[in-house]
Design a protein around this motif. Structure first.
Motif, PDB file in Angstrom:
ATOM      1  N   CYS A 161       1.240  -1.304  -0.277  1.00 59.53           N
ATOM      2  CA  CYS A 161      -0.187   0.247   0.128  1.00 59.53           C
ATOM      3  C   CYS A 161       0.814   0.982   0.266  1.00 59.53           C
TER       4      CYS A 161
ATOM      5  N   LEU B 209      -0.130  -6.058   0.226  1.00 64.63           N
ATOM      6  CA  LEU B 209      -1.932  -5.874  -0.552  1.00 64.63           C
ATOM      7  C   LEU B 209      -2.784  -6.799  -1.038  1.00 64.63           C
ATOM      8  N   TRP B 210      -3.414  -7.329  -1.799  1.00 60.08           N
ATOM      9  CA  TRP B 210      -3.863  -8.690  -2.269  1.00 60.08           C
ATOM     10  C   TRP B 210      -4.443  -8.702  -2.944  1.00 60.08           C
TER      11      TRP B 210
ATOM     12  N   VAL C  55      -7.636  -8.662  -6.029  1.00 59.57           N
ATOM     13  CA  VAL C  55      -9.129  -9.199  -6.459  1.00 59.57           C
ATOM     14  C   VAL C  55      -9.134 -10.386  -7.175  1.00 59.57           C
TER      15      VAL C  55
ATOM     16  N   GLU D 246      -7.118  -4.044  -9.267  1.00 52.90           N
ATOM     17  CA  GLU D 246      -7.832  -3.791  -8.201  1.00 52.90           C
ATOM     18  C   GLU D 246      -6.796  -4.456  -7.202  1.00 52.90           C
TER      19      GLU D 246
ATOM     20  N   PHE E  45      -6.107  -4.848  -2.533  1.00 53.72           N
ATOM     21  CA  PHE E  45      -7.327  -5.394  -1.208  1.00 53.72           C
ATOM     22  C   PHE E  45      -6.479  -5.193  -0.505  1.00 53.72           C
ATOM     23  N   CYS E  46      -6.976  -3.495   0.400  1.00 46.98           N
ATOM     24  CA  CYS E  46      -5.525  -3.527   1.796  1.00 46.98           C
ATOM     25  C   CYS E  46      -7.140  -3.472   2.954  1.00 46.98           C
TER      26      CYS E  46
ATOM     27  N   GLY F 173      -9.011  -0.723   2.466  1.00 47.75           N
ATOM     28  CA  GLY F 173     -10.199  -1.538   1.299  1.00 47.75           C
ATOM     29  C   GLY F 173      -9.687  -1.874  -0.019  1.00 47.75           C
ATOM     30  N   HIS F 174     -10.517  -1.518  -0.722  1.00 44.69           N
ATOM     31  CA  HIS F 174     -10.636  -1.682  -2.259  1.00 44.69           C
ATOM     32  C   HIS F 174      -9.801  -0.656  -2.879  1.00 44.69           C
TER      33      HIS F 174
END
Length: 141
Positions: free
Chosen positions: A16, A23-24, A26, A71, A73-74, A78-79
């Motif tokens: 991030c 971060l992952w 999506v 995109e 996800f943190c 969030g997104h």
């Protein structure tokens, strides 16, 4: 068979930009950037003016496969949409995209703008949801 096991899958590890957490993905698509004019091609690809003119004469649009929007996800934010750029050495850098970058992609909707097909009244009404409205709904049923 042993060669296949030894090969490592290339993963893009991103962090991030604001909180430096991992971060992952999506499972979203990669939305590649494109350019239509020779000046945009020159800026996007980082090539000379002559090569950019040659590319735009061959094809009207140039798709850069080394930069894309994706995109993530943190856990705290969030997104998040990030602009990923792959360098010559193969490393990928992630930055927050500028507003003009959204215009250079296809199939993406700028998350900062509301949906154009939703009326202004519906958009405002959806933001005013409160506990009192939910309480009225559950009393009737």
């Amino acid at each position: 068979m042993t060669e296949r096991r030894n090969r490592r899958r290339k993963r893009v590890l991103t962090y991030c930009p604001t909180c430096d957490e991992r971060l992952w993905r999506v499972n979203s698509e990669r939305h590649y950037l494109f350019a239509s004019g020779h000046q945009q091609v020159q800026e996007l690809a980082g090539i000379t003016r002559k090569k950019a003119l040659l590319l735009t004469c061959q094809r009207p649009t140039f798709v850069d496969r080394r930069s894309w929007l994706e995109e993530f996800f943190c856990a705290t934010h969030g997104h998040i949409w990030l602009l990923l750029k792959q360098g010559e050495d193969g490393y990928v850098t992630a930055t927050i995209p500028d507003p003009h970058v959204w215009e250079q992609t296809t199939g993406t909707i700028d998350p900062r703008k509301p949906n154009p097909s939703v009326s202004e009244y519906t958009f405002r009404a959806s933001r005013r949801a409160s506990c009192s409205l939910a309480h009225r709904f559950y009393e009737q049923s």
